[in-house]
Design a protein around this motif. Structure first.
Motif, short mmCIF file in Angstrom:
data_model
loop_
_atom_site.label_atom_id
_atom_site.label_comp_id
_atom_site.label_asym_id
_atom_site.label_seq_id
_atom_site.Cartn_x
_atom_site.Cartn_y
_atom_site.Cartn_z
N ALA A 59 10.47 -140.79 -76.34
CA ALA A 59 9.45 -139.79 -76.03
C ALA A 59 9.26 -138.83 -77.20
CB ALA A 59 9.84 -139.02 -74.77
N ALA A 60 10.35 -138.40 -77.82
CA ALA A 60 10.26 -137.49 -78.96
C ALA A 60 9.53 -138.15 -80.13
CB ALA A 60 11.66 -137.05 -79.39
N ALA A 61 9.80 -139.43 -80.37
CA ALA A 61 9.16 -140.14 -81.47
C ALA A 61 7.67 -140.30 -81.23
CB ALA A 61 9.82 -141.50 -81.66
N GLY B 299 4.80 -138.27 -75.56
CA GLY B 299 5.90 -139.12 -75.15
C GLY B 299 6.33 -138.86 -73.73
N MET B 300 6.61 -139.95 -72.99
CA MET B 300 7.03 -139.85 -71.60
C MET B 300 8.49 -140.23 -71.46
SD MET B 300 4.34 -138.95 -69.81
CE MET B 300 4.84 -139.37 -68.14
N VAL B 301 9.22 -139.45 -70.67
CA VAL B 301 10.57 -139.81 -70.26
C VAL B 301 10.43 -140.54 -68.93
CG1 VAL B 301 12.86 -138.97 -69.61
CG2 VAL B 301 11.59 -137.85 -71.45
N GLY B 302 10.69 -141.83 -68.92
CA GLY B 302 10.46 -142.64 -67.72
C GLY B 302 11.70 -142.72 -66.84
N MET B 303 11.56 -142.27 -65.61
CA MET B 303 12.66 -142.32 -64.64
C MET B 303 12.32 -143.39 -63.60
SD MET B 303 15.14 -140.07 -65.22
CE MET B 303 15.12 -140.76 -66.88
N GLY B 304 13.02 -144.51 -63.64
CA GLY B 304 12.69 -145.65 -62.79
C GLY B 304 13.37 -145.63 -61.45
N SER B 305 13.59 -146.83 -60.90
CA SER B 305 14.06 -146.96 -59.52
C SER B 305 15.53 -146.62 -59.34
CB SER B 305 13.79 -148.38 -59.01
OG SER B 305 14.25 -149.34 -59.93
N THR B 306 16.29 -146.51 -60.42
CA THR B 306 17.71 -146.13 -60.31
C THR B 306 17.96 -144.75 -60.89
OG1 THR B 306 18.24 -147.22 -62.41
CG2 THR B 306 18.43 -148.55 -60.41
N ALA B 307 16.91 -143.96 -61.08
CA ALA B 307 17.04 -142.66 -61.71
C ALA B 307 17.75 -141.66 -60.81
CB ALA B 307 15.65 -142.12 -62.06
N THR B 308 18.40 -140.69 -61.45
CA THR B 308 19.04 -139.57 -60.77
C THR B 308 18.74 -138.30 -61.56
OG1 THR B 308 21.10 -139.76 -62.03
CG2 THR B 308 20.94 -141.05 -59.98
N ALA B 309 19.01 -137.17 -60.95
CA ALA B 309 18.84 -135.91 -61.66
C ALA B 309 19.74 -135.86 -62.88
CB ALA B 309 19.12 -134.74 -60.72
N PHE C 92 6.13 -132.98 -73.83
CA PHE C 92 6.56 -134.28 -73.33
C PHE C 92 6.12 -134.42 -71.88
CE2 PHE C 92 9.79 -131.23 -72.26
CZ PHE C 92 10.19 -131.57 -70.98
N GLY C 93 6.20 -135.63 -71.36
CA GLY C 93 5.92 -135.87 -69.95
C GLY C 93 7.12 -136.51 -69.29
N ILE C 94 7.11 -136.50 -67.96
CA ILE C 94 8.15 -137.17 -67.18
C ILE C 94 7.46 -138.06 -66.17
CG2 ILE C 94 10.05 -136.88 -65.52
CD1 ILE C 94 10.62 -134.18 -66.81
N GLY C 95 7.92 -139.30 -66.06
CA GLY C 95 7.37 -140.25 -65.10
C GLY C 95 8.36 -140.53 -63.99
N ALA D 183 8.49 -146.13 -83.59
CA ALA D 183 7.33 -145.76 -82.78
C ALA D 183 6.25 -145.09 -83.61
CB ALA D 183 7.77 -144.85 -81.65
N GLY D 184 6.63 -144.25 -84.55
CA GLY D 184 5.64 -143.57 -85.37
C GLY D 184 4.82 -144.53 -86.21
N VAL D 185 5.46 -145.55 -86.75
CA VAL D 185 4.76 -146.56 -87.55
C VAL D 185 3.80 -147.35 -86.67
CG1 VAL D 185 5.05 -148.66 -88.91
CG2 VAL D 185 6.62 -146.73 -89.23
N LEU D 186 4.29 -147.76 -85.49
CA LEU D 186 3.46 -148.55 -84.58
C LEU D 186 2.23 -147.77 -84.14
CD1 LEU D 186 3.07 -151.04 -82.77
CD2 LEU D 186 4.48 -149.90 -81.06
#
Length: 296
Positions: free
Chosen positions: A10-12, A20-30, A46-49, A277-280
């Motif tokens: 996300a930072a990159a 940049g998004m911080v992705g919290m999936g199906s096994t995420a916790t606080a 940044f964002g959070i998903g 990520a920056g290059v891409l």
């Protein structure tokens, strides 16, 4: 992208000019969210998903996401949009994925600031309703607000195409999964680089095998492997097979690509190496800009 888009990626992405998004999936916790937020370093934009059904079971995860004061909070894979008002009260933009005109209108009417039109080509979980460009057409006709396109976007051509079609931007996933900043394991990264666009399959076998509570209408697009080949069409038998679940868990722990899931959209064939990520992002945007200028 739970398990892929952590704080470092996300930072990159933000440093490269995206969000940049911080992705919290199906096994995420606080706790896992806190760890990835720490990896953002000094980045403040940044964002959070989040996954809707996960935060219903773990309200502390949602509270932790709000407390982090992200620029943008994305919650998808559910129908209850009451979270939108809470995001706005916290000074955060609300975002969600949509799959047709009706879900787009409901999200817009609930006050969602930015819609993500996620086409069936996309990697990971989502409804398989319409391909990206037809979906973008109907969503742009249905709502006046800004819409991002998602699904199969991994080259300057595909980025230029959705921008030319009226998208306000692109929501990128698979093309960032092989970046060195991603949480992707090395064996999964190599599998992504070696895969062709025809090597993906939409399935529920990994959710069933891991006893994850994903609703049936949200299957996952992944790289085809021995496990999908063995269990596709036999999900009921898989749900009752404890040995198969144990085998899957062991394969995931070992990074065995014959068994472990690797989320990938149909744009995976455009991945040729593991670039920062920056290059891409610079290559995608510069190439798309040249194409749009040529088409103008």
């Amino acid at each position: 992208m739970g398990g892929v888009a952590g704080g470092r990626l996300a930072a990159a992405v933000t440093a490269a000019g995206g969000l940049g998004m911080v992705g919290m999936g199906s096994t995420a916790t606080a706790a896992s969210l806190a760890s990835e937020l720490a990896a953002l370093g000094t980045v403040t934009r940044f964002g959070i998903g989040l996954v809707d059904w996960v935060i219903r079971d773990q309200p502390d995860l949602f509270e932790a996401a709000l407390a982090a004061r992200p620029t943008m909070l994305s919650v998808s894979f559910g129908t209850d949009l009451s979270w939108v008002d809470r995001a706005h009260a916290a000074g955060t933009l609300a975002v969600t994925q949509v799959y047709d005109a009706d879900t787009a209108r409901r999200a817009h009417d609930a006050g969602v600031d930015l819609l993500v039109a996620r086409g069936a080509e996309g990697g990971g979980h989502g409804e398989i309703r319409l391909a990206t460009l037809p979906l973008l057409d109907v969503v742009l006709d249905a709502v006046p607000g800004p819409v991002l396109a998602a699904g199969g976007i991994g080259s300057p051509r595909s980025l230029a195409a959705v921008l030319a079609a009226g998208a306000a931007g692109a929501w990128l996933g698979t093309c960032l999964s092989a970046c060195p900043e991603a949480l992707t394991g090395e064996s999964s990264r190599q599998a992504l680089i070696e895969a062709a666009g025809t090597d993906t399959v939409t399935t529920r076998v990994f959710d069933v095998g891991q006893r994850l509570d994903w609703p049936e209408r949200f299957p996952s697009r992944v790289l085809r492997n021995a496990f999908t080949g063995r269990w596709a069409g036999h999900e009921d038998a898989l749900a009752a097979d404890l040995r198969a679940s144990a085998e899957l868990a062991a394969g995931i722990a070992a990074g065995d690509q014959r068994l472990a899931p690797v989320d990938a959209g149909q744009g995976v064939g455009m991945l040729i190496d593991s670039r920062p990520a920056g290059v891409l992002i610079e290559e995608l945007c510069a190439g798309a800009q040249r194409l749009l200028s040529r088409w103008a």
